[in-house]
Design an enzyme around this catalytic site. Structure first.
Site, PDB file in Angstrom:
ATOM      1  N   HIS A 139     -11.195  11.210  22.111  1.00 13.25           N
ATOM      2  CA  HIS A 139     -10.406  11.598  20.934  1.00 13.25           C
ATOM      3  C   HIS A 139      -9.217  10.659  20.671  1.00 13.25           C
ATOM      4  O   HIS A 139      -8.250  11.052  20.022  1.00 13.25           O
ATOM      5  CB  HIS A 139      -9.834  13.014  21.079  1.00 13.25           C
ATOM      6  CG  HIS A 139     -10.830  14.121  20.907  1.00 13.25           C
ATOM      7  ND1 HIS A 139     -11.692  14.517  21.897  1.00 13.25           N
ATOM      8  CD2 HIS A 139     -11.067  14.959  19.875  1.00 13.25           C
ATOM      9  CE1 HIS A 139     -12.428  15.546  21.480  1.00 13.25           C
ATOM     10  NE2 HIS A 139     -12.084  15.829  20.254  1.00 13.25           N
ATOM     11  N   GLY A 189     -15.733   9.651  18.922  1.00 14.85           N
ATOM     12  CA  GLY A 189     -16.603  10.826  18.912  1.00 14.85           C
ATOM     13  C   GLY A 189     -16.179  11.864  17.888  1.00 14.85           C
ATOM     14  O   GLY A 189     -16.972  12.719  17.505  1.00 14.85           O
ATOM     15  N   HIS A 190     -14.941  11.805  17.450  1.00 12.54           N
ATOM     16  CA  HIS A 190     -14.474  12.771  16.445  1.00 12.54           C
ATOM     17  C   HIS A 190     -13.892  12.027  15.250  1.00 12.54           C
ATOM     18  O   HIS A 190     -12.774  11.527  15.299  1.00 12.54           O
ATOM     19  CB  HIS A 190     -13.409  13.692  17.032  1.00 12.54           C
ATOM     20  CG  HIS A 190     -13.207  14.955  16.240  1.00 12.54           C
ATOM     21  ND1 HIS A 190     -13.067  14.960  14.870  1.00 12.54           N
ATOM     22  CD2 HIS A 190     -13.125  16.244  16.631  1.00 12.54           C
ATOM     23  CE1 HIS A 190     -12.893  16.217  14.459  1.00 12.54           C
ATOM     24  NE2 HIS A 190     -12.934  17.017  15.511  1.00 12.54           N
ATOM     25  N   HIS A 253     -21.458  18.717  14.793  1.00 14.37           N
ATOM     26  CA  HIS A 253     -20.170  19.424  14.819  1.00 14.37           C
ATOM     27  C   HIS A 253     -19.568  19.430  13.410  1.00 14.37           C
ATOM     28  O   HIS A 253     -19.415  18.377  12.783  1.00 14.37           O
ATOM     29  CB  HIS A 253     -19.257  18.702  15.809  1.00 14.37           C
ATOM     30  CG  HIS A 253     -17.941  19.349  16.008  1.00 14.37           C
ATOM     31  ND1 HIS A 253     -16.858  19.073  15.203  1.00 14.37           N
ATOM     32  CD2 HIS A 253     -17.523  20.264  16.912  1.00 14.37           C
ATOM     33  CE1 HIS A 253     -15.823  19.790  15.622  1.00 14.37           C
ATOM     34  NE2 HIS A 253     -16.194  20.521  16.662  1.00 14.37           N
ATOM     35  N   GLU A 305     -20.177  24.028  18.029  1.00 13.81           N
ATOM     36  CA  GLU A 305     -19.325  24.283  16.846  1.00 13.81           C
ATOM     37  C   GLU A 305     -19.949  23.613  15.622  1.00 13.81           C
ATOM     38  O   GLU A 305     -19.277  22.930  14.845  1.00 13.81           O
ATOM     39  CB  GLU A 305     -17.914  23.735  17.073  1.00 13.81           C
ATOM     40  CG  GLU A 305     -17.290  24.209  18.379  1.00 13.81           C
ATOM     41  CD  GLU A 305     -15.859  23.745  18.586  1.00 13.81           C
ATOM     42  OE1 GLU A 305     -14.980  24.591  18.698  1.00 13.81           O
ATOM     43  OE2 GLU A 305     -15.644  22.525  18.639  1.00 13.81           O
ATOM     44  N   GLU A 321     -15.590  27.926  11.953  1.00 12.06           N
ATOM     45  CA  GLU A 321     -14.244  27.619  12.461  1.00 12.06           C
ATOM     46  C   GLU A 321     -13.253  27.432  11.309  1.00 12.06           C
ATOM     47  O   GLU A 321     -13.594  26.829  10.279  1.00 12.06           O
ATOM     48  CB  GLU A 321     -14.309  26.349  13.310  1.00 12.06           C
ATOM     49  CG  GLU A 321     -12.966  25.994  13.931  1.00 12.06           C
ATOM     50  CD  GLU A 321     -12.986  24.693  14.714  1.00 12.06           C
ATOM     51  OE1 GLU A 321     -14.075  24.215  15.089  1.00 12.06           O
ATOM     52  OE2 GLU A 321     -11.886  24.151  14.953  1.00 12.06           O
ATOM     53  N   CYS A 323     -10.841  25.424  11.113  1.00 14.20           N
ATOM     54  CA  CYS A 323     -10.679  23.983  10.830  1.00 14.20           C
ATOM     55  C   CYS A 323     -11.815  23.453   9.953  1.00 14.20           C
ATOM     56  O   CYS A 323     -11.605  22.528   9.165  1.00 14.20           O
ATOM     57  CB  CYS A 323     -10.678  23.166  12.122  1.00 14.20           C
ATOM     58  SG  CYS A 323      -9.139  23.220  13.029  1.00 14.20           S
ATOM     59  N   CYS A 399      -6.405  23.781  17.751  1.00 13.51           N
ATOM     60  CA  CYS A 399      -6.597  22.915  16.579  1.00 13.51           C
ATOM     61  C   CYS A 399      -6.339  23.641  15.257  1.00 13.51           C
ATOM     62  O   CYS A 399      -5.830  23.047  14.302  1.00 13.51           O
ATOM     63  CB  CYS A 399      -8.003  22.336  16.583  1.00 13.51           C
ATOM     64  SG  CYS A 399      -9.308  23.552  16.858  1.00 13.51           S
ATOM     65  N   CYS A 400      -6.707  24.954  15.202  1.00 16.05           N
ATOM     66  CA  CYS A 400      -6.672  25.627  13.899  1.00 16.05           C
ATOM     67  C   CYS A 400      -5.258  25.951  13.381  1.00 16.05           C
ATOM     68  O   CYS A 400      -4.975  25.684  12.197  1.00 16.05           O
ATOM     69  CB  CYS A 400      -7.517  26.894  13.917  1.00 16.05           C
ATOM     70  SG  CYS A 400      -9.246  26.649  14.371  1.00 16.05           S
TER      71      CYS A 400
HETATM   72  O1  FUB Z   1     -12.193  18.249  19.047  1.00 14.98           O
HETATM   73  C1  FUB Z   1     -10.991  18.506  18.348  1.00 14.98           C
HETATM   74  C2  FUB Z   1     -11.062  19.863  17.685  1.00 14.98           C
HETATM   75  O2  FUB Z   1     -11.185  20.871  18.670  1.00 14.98           O
HETATM   76  C3  FUB Z   1     -12.251  20.073  16.795  1.00 14.98           C
HETATM   77  O3  FUB Z   1     -12.084  19.611  15.501  1.00 14.98           O
HETATM   78  C4  FUB Z   1     -12.426  21.547  16.854  1.00 14.98           C
HETATM   79  O4  FUB Z   1     -13.693  21.955  16.424  1.00 14.98           O
HETATM   80  C5  FUB Z   1     -12.168  21.845  18.306  1.00 14.98           C
HETATM   81  O5  FUB Z   1     -13.297  21.622  19.065  1.00 14.98           O
HETATM   82 ZN    ZN Z   2      -9.864  24.494  14.777  1.00 14.08          ZN
END
Ligand code: FUB
Ligand code: ZN
Length: 617
Positions: A139, A189-190, A253, A305, A321, A323, A399-400
């Site tokens: 990340h 990865g994200h 995801h 997710e 989720e 997010c 995260c949310c």
């Molecule tokens: O991986 C970072 C954040 O944490 C993601 O966007 C959410 O889904 C949670 O897994």
């Molecule tokens: Zn979140």
């Protein structure tokens, strides 16, 4: 100039441009934004302190101490909070406490940054030898992306450069390691860095950031990331299974997929790349047709997710989720600007009022990570407490909450746009909006009342077009122009009134937010034979606490065609429209009055069952 998250360059290839100024002054969203400003955002620093996020920054700065938290992306909670607080400062520059917290966290980040520009405390404190070695799960670019967005927000809102300098130093470092032709050929990865880099380009004019964003979009899908992170999804988990330009559906995801597509829309906007434009249009249509809940929630599966198969939308096992709802709104708004098509803002509206808003409690201090559409009487909880259908003060993976904060703090930005012809109202909230060379004042009791009065405060001394979005839920509306004449043009999703306006002219749109029964998509097996109650943009739900006692919640049914009535209850759940319906008890067929509250307000009283989809009696 607009202080929102998107500030297009003058040459951007979009149909519309965000409003140059926007303020929500009263009504439904003003109340939510006030709770965000008075409760959610102020409690952020204490939450981040308690969770160890700030100690991680201190440890990186001092070279002493250990890393706290279960995830390498802990820093991103700080960044998202800073973004939220910065947008808030644009509204409340006279809040010394908020300004002091922003300064304190900015200074902490600056102190934590390495001399080469690197900044992620997990790799600085816990795993210095693994920096840039674990791109799948590390990340690092995801955190960098959120840092950049925070820095852009801070710069836009305050005109100050401290955080922007930190972000640009990190971006420089990233470019030197992962840029085209550099030491590492990799992607994160994200996704998240893509949209952030485009915005950094917009903010600074430095074209290198736009090119780097394009590089990351085009290197994805070439198998650069591990295949075995998720046994079922493989590389699709991080959208590395197929090049972005060849994708035919949304997969993996959900937040990763939608942040990536927000970046794709940004790139298409700034480069005019028609192929990316077409990919974004295609994937959005597929998502809405096959992988979106009635609430606008997306990402059906707990596992990974992730998005499920087409029409795999179980109400009880919905992940949805918070997010992911936010990411969907961010992407859809970019699509609305890119194309001018009202359908994108229609989804923004639906998601805002339902799948998104349910994520935060009415108190502004309790959260839902997952947003199911059904909870049974016998609910036994989730195997991970964070993922329960119960509100929680904060999460291990947080995260949310700060994501909700940043969206609410920047919400005025999503209301209106402009073009050479005039101004477009995408969402209805009492406030003042300036775009397309004019300024309007909007007054409305939306969503409880569908009357929207638009007063032109300023308009060019020539023909000028006021466009109002007609929501897809609306089957009938009235429109009154200043001279009493009906407006000439209705386009799909838009009502357009072109004329010479004088300051003080008012235009009134009357939408009819009647309650209605909705049948599910016939392909969604999980809710076949059910109906849902909706009213205007709001999805309603039954909560156990509102139903007559002595009847098993699972035995409540609702015949299609039942009479629905609506009343406004100022005392209930902060003031809501309540829908009552003539239900039946399963089996016996006895009449049962059902009471449905807006889905966004569920789980704010005693714990109990809830359902959006009600079996047809
Ligand atoms: O991986 C970072 C954040 O944490 C993601 O966007 C959410 O889904 C949670 O897994
Ligand atoms: Zn979140």
């Amino acid at each position: 100039m607009s202080t929102g998250p998107i500030r297009l360059t003058p040459g951007a290839h979009t149909a519309l441009r965000p409003a140059t100024a926007a303020r929500i002054t009263d009504g439904f969203w003003a109340a939510r934004r006030a709770t965000n400003a008075d409760v959610s955002i102020p409690q952020g620093p204490a939450r981040l302190e308690a969770a160890g996020n700030l100690d991680n920054l201190r440890a990186a700065a001092d070279g002493k101490g250990s890393f706290t938290g279960d995830f390498p992306f802990q820093d991103s909670d700080v960044h998202k909070w800073l973004e939220a607080a910065s947008w808030q400062l644009a509204d409340r520059s006279d809040d010394p406490e908020l300004a002091a917290h922003v300064d304190e966290l900015t200074a902490l980040l600056a102190a934590a940054q390495d001399t080469d520009g690197y900044l992620q405390t997990y790799y600085q404190v816990a795993r210095p030898d693994r920096r840039w070695q674990e791109l799948g799960w590390g990340h690092e670019l995801y955190c960098a992306g959120h840092l950049i967005q925070a820095a852009v927000a801070h710069h836009r809102a305050t005109g100050r450069r401290e955080l922007l300098d930190v972000a640009e130093r990190f971006a420089d470092h990233i470019d030197s390691v992962l840029g085209p032709g550099k030491r590492i050929d990799g992607v994160c990865g994200h996704p998240e860095i893509e949209t952030a880099l485009v915005e950094l380009y917009r903010e600074t004019g430095e074209r290198r950031w736009l090119e780097l964003a394009g590089h990351f979009v085009d290197r994805r899908g070439h198998g650069l990331l591990d295949a075995d992170v998720n046994p079922h999804l493989g590389r699709a988990y991080w959208q590395d299974h197929i090049p972005v330009r060849e994708a035919t559906t949304v997969s993996g995801h959900a937040v990763r997929q939608l942040y990536l597509l927000a970046g794709v829309a940004d790139l298409a906007a700034e480069t005019g790349d028609r192929e990316l434009y077409a990919v974004a249009e295609r994937l959005w249509d597929v998502m809405v047709a096959t992988k979106t809940y009635l609430t606008g929630g997306v990402g059906a599966r707990h596992e990974g997710e992730s998005f499920g198969e087409p029409y795999e939308l179980p109400p009880d096992r919905a992940y949805a989720e918070t997010c992911a709802a936010i990411a969907s709104i961010q992407w859809s708004w970019r699509m609305a600007l890119l194309t001018g098509d009202a359908k994108y803002s229609d989804l923004v509206e639906h998601t805002l009022y339902n799948g998104f808003l349910a994520g935060v409690g009415l108190d502004g201090d309790s959260w839902l990570y997952v947003n199911p559409l059904q909870v049974r009487e016998e609910y036994e909880g989730a195997y991970e407490p964070d993922k329960a259908a119960r509100r929680t003060p904060w999460f291990r993976c947080a995260c949310c909450p700060p994501n909700v904060m940043r969206l609410l703090a920047s919400l005025p930005h999503y209301m209106a746009s402009g073009d050479a012809e005039g101004l477009q109202l995408h969402q209805y909230a009492t406030g003042v909006y300036e775009a397309g060379g004019g300024r309007v004042r909007v007054e409305t009791g939306y969503p409880w009342d569908g009357r929207i009065v638009v007063t032109v405060e300023e308009a060019p001394d020539a023909d000028w077009t006021l466009s109002l979005r007609i929501p897809s839920w609306c089957t009938d509306f009235t429109a009154t122009a200043p001279d009493g004449e009906a407006p000439a043009e209705t386009l799909p999703g838009w009502l357009r009134v072109r004329r010479r306006w004088s300051p003080g002219d008012t235009f009134t749109l009357g939408l009819e937010p009647d309650a209605r029964l909705t049948r599910p998509d016939p392909y969604v097996d999980a809710v076949r034979g059910c109906v849902a109650i909706e009213r205007g943009p709001l999805v309603h739900c039954l909560e156990g606490v509102d139903q007559p006692p002595g009847i098993r919640f699972e035995d409540l049914t609702l015949p299609y065609g039942s009479h629905l009535s609506v009343r406004y209850d100022p005392e209930l759940l902060g003031g809501i429209g309540v829908v009552t319906a003539d239900g039946l008890r399963r089996g016996g067929g006895d009449a049962v009055p059902l009471t449905a509250v807006p889905y966004y307000a569920w789980a704010n009283r005693q714990e109990g069952p809830m359902r959006v989809w009600i079996p047809e009696g």
